[in-house]
Design a protein around this motif. Sequence first.
Motif, PDB file in Angstrom:
ATOM      1  N   ALA A 167       0.920  -1.242  -0.076  1.00 59.25           N
ATOM      2  CA  ALA A 167       0.196  -0.006  -0.128  1.00 59.25           C
ATOM      3  C   ALA A 167       0.895   1.271  -0.002  1.00 59.25           C
ATOM      4  CB  ALA A 167      -0.872   0.125   1.167  1.00 59.25           C
ATOM      5  N   LEU A 168       0.147   2.316  -0.143  1.00 57.14           N
ATOM      6  CA  LEU A 168       0.947   3.594  -0.194  1.00 57.14           C
ATOM      7  C   LEU A 168       0.484   4.533   0.576  1.00 57.14           C
ATOM      8  CD1 LEU A 168       2.557   5.021  -3.711  1.00 57.14           C
ATOM      9  CD2 LEU A 168       1.727   6.724  -1.821  1.00 57.14           C
ATOM     10  N   VAL A 169       1.084   5.397   1.220  1.00 57.86           N
ATOM     11  CA  VAL A 169       0.715   6.426   2.199  1.00 57.86           C
ATOM     12  C   VAL A 169       1.346   7.730   1.834  1.00 57.86           C
ATOM     13  CG1 VAL A 169       2.116   5.929   4.136  1.00 57.86           C
ATOM     14  CG2 VAL A 169       0.234   7.341   4.496  1.00 57.86           C
ATOM     15  N   TYR A 170       0.592   8.904   1.461  1.00 59.51           N
ATOM     16  CA  TYR A 170       1.466  10.055   1.232  1.00 59.51           C
ATOM     17  C   TYR A 170       0.778  11.245   2.062  1.00 59.51           C
ATOM     18  CZ  TYR A 170      -2.738  10.496  -1.676  1.00 59.51           C
ATOM     19  OH  TYR A 170      -4.226  10.459  -2.080  1.00 59.51           O
ATOM     20  N   ALA A 171       1.928  12.214   2.437  1.00 60.09           N
ATOM     21  CA  ALA A 171       1.598  13.238   2.997  1.00 60.09           C
ATOM     22  C   ALA A 171       0.302  14.051   2.769  1.00 60.09           C
ATOM     23  CB  ALA A 171       2.653  14.317   3.287  1.00 60.09           C
ATOM     24  N   ASP A 172      -0.519  14.515   3.601  1.00 57.74           N
ATOM     25  CA  ASP A 172      -1.743  15.355   3.392  1.00 57.74           C
ATOM     26  C   ASP A 172      -1.467  16.720   2.539  1.00 57.74           C
ATOM     27  OD1 ASP A 172      -3.435  13.614   4.833  1.00 57.74           O
ATOM     28  OD2 ASP A 172      -2.664  14.398   6.511  1.00 57.74           O
TER      29      ASP A 172
ATOM     30  N   ASN B 255      -3.836   0.564  -5.967  1.00 61.92           N
ATOM     31  CA  ASN B 255      -5.300   0.566  -6.088  1.00 61.92           C
ATOM     32  C   ASN B 255      -5.626   1.804  -5.368  1.00 61.92           C
ATOM     33  OD1 ASN B 255      -7.917   0.176  -4.975  1.00 61.92           O
ATOM     34  ND2 ASN B 255      -7.468  -2.020  -4.068  1.00 61.92           N
ATOM     35  N   PRO B 256      -6.726   2.805  -5.980  1.00 63.83           N
ATOM     36  CA  PRO B 256      -7.128   3.808  -5.399  1.00 63.83           C
ATOM     37  C   PRO B 256      -7.518   3.571  -3.888  1.00 63.83           C
ATOM     38  CG  PRO B 256      -8.080   3.568  -7.536  1.00 63.83           C
ATOM     39  CD  PRO B 256      -7.391   2.041  -7.321  1.00 63.83           C
ATOM     40  N   GLU B 257      -7.850   2.428  -3.555  1.00 66.69           N
ATOM     41  CA  GLU B 257      -8.579   2.219  -2.331  1.00 66.69           C
ATOM     42  C   GLU B 257      -7.079   2.186  -1.069  1.00 66.69           C
ATOM     43  OE1 GLU B 257     -11.963   1.237  -1.016  1.00 66.69           O
ATOM     44  OE2 GLU B 257     -12.280   2.521  -3.020  1.00 66.69           O
ATOM     45  N   LEU B 258      -6.166   1.962  -1.549  1.00 66.57           N
ATOM     46  CA  LEU B 258      -4.935   1.536  -0.869  1.00 66.57           C
ATOM     47  C   LEU B 258      -3.778   2.511  -1.273  1.00 66.57           C
ATOM     48  CD1 LEU B 258      -5.269  -2.196  -0.930  1.00 66.57           C
ATOM     49  CD2 LEU B 258      -5.981  -0.733   0.843  1.00 66.57           C
ATOM     50  N   CYS B 259      -4.104   3.869  -1.978  1.00 65.29           N
ATOM     51  CA  CYS B 259      -3.175   4.693  -2.202  1.00 65.29           C
ATOM     52  C   CYS B 259      -3.889   5.865  -1.619  1.00 65.29           C
ATOM     53  CB  CYS B 259      -2.829   4.683  -3.725  1.00 65.29           C
ATOM     54  SG  CYS B 259      -1.850   6.022  -4.244  1.00 65.29           S
ATOM     55  N   LEU B 260      -3.510   6.286  -0.389  1.00 64.77           N
ATOM     56  CA  LEU B 260      -4.361   6.960   0.411  1.00 64.77           C
ATOM     57  C   LEU B 260      -3.304   8.123   1.189  1.00 64.77           C
ATOM     58  CD1 LEU B 260      -6.794   4.780   2.013  1.00 64.77           C
ATOM     59  CD2 LEU B 260      -7.222   6.183  -0.117  1.00 64.77           C
ATOM     60  N   SER B 261      -3.821   9.421   1.286  1.00 67.11           N
ATOM     61  CA  SER B 261      -3.397  10.149   2.278  1.00 67.11           C
ATOM     62  C   SER B 261      -3.125   9.764   3.624  1.00 67.11           C
ATOM     63  CB  SER B 261      -3.677  11.696   2.047  1.00 67.11           C
ATOM     64  OG  SER B 261      -5.116  11.735   2.940  1.00 67.11           O
ATOM     65  N   LEU B 262      -2.181  10.432   4.515  1.00 62.05           N
ATOM     66  CA  LEU B 262      -2.254   9.768   5.894  1.00 62.05           C
ATOM     67  C   LEU B 262      -3.611  10.023   6.482  1.00 62.05           C
ATOM     68  CD1 LEU B 262      -0.479   8.974   8.217  1.00 62.05           C
ATOM     69  CD2 LEU B 262       0.105  11.227   8.559  1.00 62.05           C
ATOM     70  N   THR B 263      -4.210  10.949   6.450  1.00 61.39           N
ATOM     71  CA  THR B 263      -5.472  11.415   7.020  1.00 61.39           C
ATOM     72  C   THR B 263      -6.643  10.287   6.801  1.00 61.39           C
ATOM     73  OG1 THR B 263      -5.106  13.901   7.120  1.00 61.39           O
ATOM     74  CG2 THR B 263      -7.551  12.839   7.368  1.00 61.39           C
ATOM     75  N   GLU B 264      -6.495   9.961   5.375  1.00 53.13           N
ATOM     76  CA  GLU B 264      -7.528   8.970   4.630  1.00 53.13           C
ATOM     77  C   GLU B 264      -7.068   7.801   5.219  1.00 53.13           C
ATOM     78  OE1 GLU B 264      -8.456  10.970   0.098  1.00 53.13           O
ATOM     79  OE2 GLU B 264      -6.520   9.652   0.572  1.00 53.13           O
ATOM     80  N   TRP B 265      -6.044   7.329   5.228  1.00 53.74           N
ATOM     81  CA  TRP B 265      -5.391   6.054   5.929  1.00 53.74           C
ATOM     82  C   TRP B 265      -6.166   5.972   7.296  1.00 53.74           C
ATOM     83  CZ3 TRP B 265      -4.716   1.440   4.459  1.00 53.74           C
ATOM     84  CH2 TRP B 265      -4.155   1.177   3.274  1.00 53.74           C
ATOM     85  N   LYS B 266      -5.837   6.986   8.225  1.00 59.59           N
ATOM     86  CA  LYS B 266      -6.273   7.028   9.618  1.00 59.59           C
ATOM     87  C   LYS B 266      -7.807   7.059   9.576  1.00 59.59           C
ATOM     88  CE  LYS B 266      -2.921  10.233  11.602  1.00 59.59           C
ATOM     89  NZ  LYS B 266      -2.595  11.507  12.190  1.00 59.59           N
ATOM     90  N   GLU B 267      -8.614   7.569   8.734  1.00 64.04           N
ATOM     91  CA  GLU B 267      -9.879   7.424   8.669  1.00 64.04           C
ATOM     92  C   GLU B 267     -10.473   5.977   8.441  1.00 64.04           C
ATOM     93  OE1 GLU B 267     -11.846  10.281   6.091  1.00 64.04           O
ATOM     94  OE2 GLU B 267     -11.183  11.858   7.598  1.00 64.04           O
TER      95      GLU B 267
END
Lengths: 226, 675
Positions: free
Chosen positions: B423-428, B469-481
Amino acid sequence: MALPAWWSRRRMRHAPAEAVRAYAEGFAPAPSRTPWREARFVVFDTEATGLDIGADRLLSIAGVGMRGDVVVLRDSFECLVAGDRVGADAAPVHGLVPQDLDGGADEESAALDFLGYVGGAILVAHHAAFDVAMLDRCLAAGGGRLLNPVLDTEHLARRLKAGGSPGRLAREPRVSLDVLAARYALETPARHTAAGDALLTALALQRLLHAAEARGLATVGDLLRR
Amino acid sequence: MSLFGSIVRMVSPGMLATVAARLGAHAPFDALDAGALGALAESVEIRYAEAGELLFREGTSPEGHAFQVQKGSIALERGFDEDADAEPVLVALADEGDLVGFRAHLAKRSYAATATTREPSLLYVMPVAALDALMEGNPALAGRLAATFAADAPLRGEALASAVRHSRVSRPPPRGSVPPGRSSQPPSPLPALSLFDETRNIEPIRDLVTCPPEASVAEAARAMAARNVGSILVLDDGRRPIGILTDSDLRKRVVAAERVPATTAVSEVMSAPVTTAPEGESLARVLERLLGRRLKHLVLTEDGTPSTAVTGVLSEHDLLTAHGNLPTVVLSDLRRARDRPALRRARDRGEALLQQYLDAEISMALIASMATAMNDRLIRRALALATAADAEAHPEPLPAFAWLSLGSEGRGEQLLRTDQDNALVYADPAEAVDAAARKTRFLALGEHVVSTLDAAGFVRCPGNIMGSNPELCLSLTEWKEKLGTLIRVPEPMALMEASIFFDLRYAGGDATLPAALRVHVHEETREAPRFLSFLARNALQNPPPLSFFRGFMVERSGTHEDRFDVKARAMMPLADAARVLAVDAALEEVGTAARFRALGARERKNADLYEEAALAYELLMRLRARSGLAQGDSGRFLEIEAMGKLQRQALRSTFAVIDDVLTVLMARYRTDLLR
């Protein structure tokens, strides 16, 4: 079969008469009312050059003790008759003097050692009559013979199968050790060596004793009755 | 014994030979030499028991002898009582070759179960004193013995550790069963145990190049040049290590920084603190430390901490040139790979290497850390290729992001290449309006990484658990949610899918993002204790079977199967349990064995159990990897018949440990209340 190092050590000669006397004086068989589970059996086998008691010579004796139906390896015995095993040529290597190689003397020595080992145990063998006669012949020169009660697994197997009917017992075919081994699915390593056959007979006796117990034979006397 | 003063000992050598051969046909006695086997044979009594005979009773004191099953079988049951109506619980079945009744003696406890013959059985009865005597002079036997009496009662503690060690001394998987196309190079025979003896101690460098912290950079560099070494150790007055200055430090912090004068004190540019270790560790342990922390040097001190004087230095370079440089070659090839085919070639060589290490019985911790080091390096290279492509398309700098490994790769337990889970997480983004553009940019980056990994042999995840996958390539805030919702509103089905998100490991990019995510998960779980119960219940879905009996697996229901799903029935329950406990304790560790060990350090009460669980998991990983290499698949299904007796016993020994771990979960998270 490779013999352990201690085996080649020179065996001591016994004074036959003294040995026979010690055996006879110490002989104390279990009373016939003793439960067989508390008795000591010695299951043994002899190998000889042939089946003629008078003319053929003893080659080896092996036996294993049983406490009831439990085979006790520590209480086992094996003796190869040196004269026949090594032959005259090998004598100096083993440090045996010529009279040791005189067949009779060594057979007797082996039989005397066996007497000492057996003590008052119930002797067990398959077709026991032959083995007992062979040993008695070896002991005769020293004035000895086996005093022990003897149980023949061949007879016991037929007797259990006949279920107490003397008529049926007479008609039951003879049971070889191989037949018993097959019946009880016993492995038969070292078959036709004294040690191999004695151990096999002991394992067959375990089964026969359980069958005997199921028929209500509980004491030494019950087993020895013919 | 002769009555007549004969000095000849009258025990039949022929019978002893027969009994010794039968005894030695089974582990652990197969490892004995003829002399020891003969001595043991002499102590044997042979018993024939009908079906249903009682051998010993639960709760009574050990009777001084053990039983080796020659023929037949023995049932071990708890709660056995002929008079009561209650059904006893079958805890184990012992069949040909199993040793029963010895463990209680060793543990100096009463019998843990009642033993009765299940069918007519031929038993070799041995006094435990004879076994004690044998073990005394033969530690290897002690280990094998430990592995064998698993049937007696659950194998625990030191005994399990021995079983794990000894499970490694097993036949290598048959060659030639690897289908073509897999592991393209035939592995060259690795002179493993001579060249790469994990237990061998390594001779450290004693003739050290050192300087005091106030020495100038120029002095330090001159000393290094004079001795032709790549690093200098910085010591205080008491010869305690306070830092290390390496060629790379000189390049990056002195030369490249331009304004640092050559008179600068070494203490200002050195790498500190140094990682220390005690003397005398095995090569395996040292390599594990070096690979695990990406270190180049390990400083040895008197007590293993930086507060005592230096005694020597171990460098990765020296180690690997002295002990076979294959791992470094693969790692540096991965680091330097210019394109996807080069990555693939390097990773193929890495797999061949792993196979050799598995065959050579190198420790599982080392093999796993090597596999993880290779995969991480490969991912980093894939990220570098992806960010280079991104830089060509976008003039503005790439915002911070991190690549996350999930599932077994996240736990650092992926020995063989399986499908991707990442998965990928990026800065808000600072402004909401940038969100869509940022997402598009990172999706492209994710797709680039995923296709590089695919080309390198990690096939795309069929369930689309990937950073593309757009569901798993999210910003930090989206991941937290996303994780917060999972935690607050747990649904059993969603949880099965979601559990891999709790096995996430930073694989490259900006490490602060996954760290922030972990803190968030911990805070959320503290708010929602019900979540942990759901997670625990998930772990209880698939408990291990009761035992193996001959070629079959025996279920608690009494049914039989001839193959064993080691992943679902043994590894997942342990990994799931470790996850619940680790999430609860907010541990940083992600690996299952590492989690159990970290839990053991916190919870003294269960420390032994957790150590056993860690050992059991490592054993299972090895069995699975071997099976996978032999069968050319994921190794998930073990053919029970094809396993050796010792392997079967070792595997069986893990079941009781798993059961106990699951019992801890049940009690702690009250999973019964959820039903």
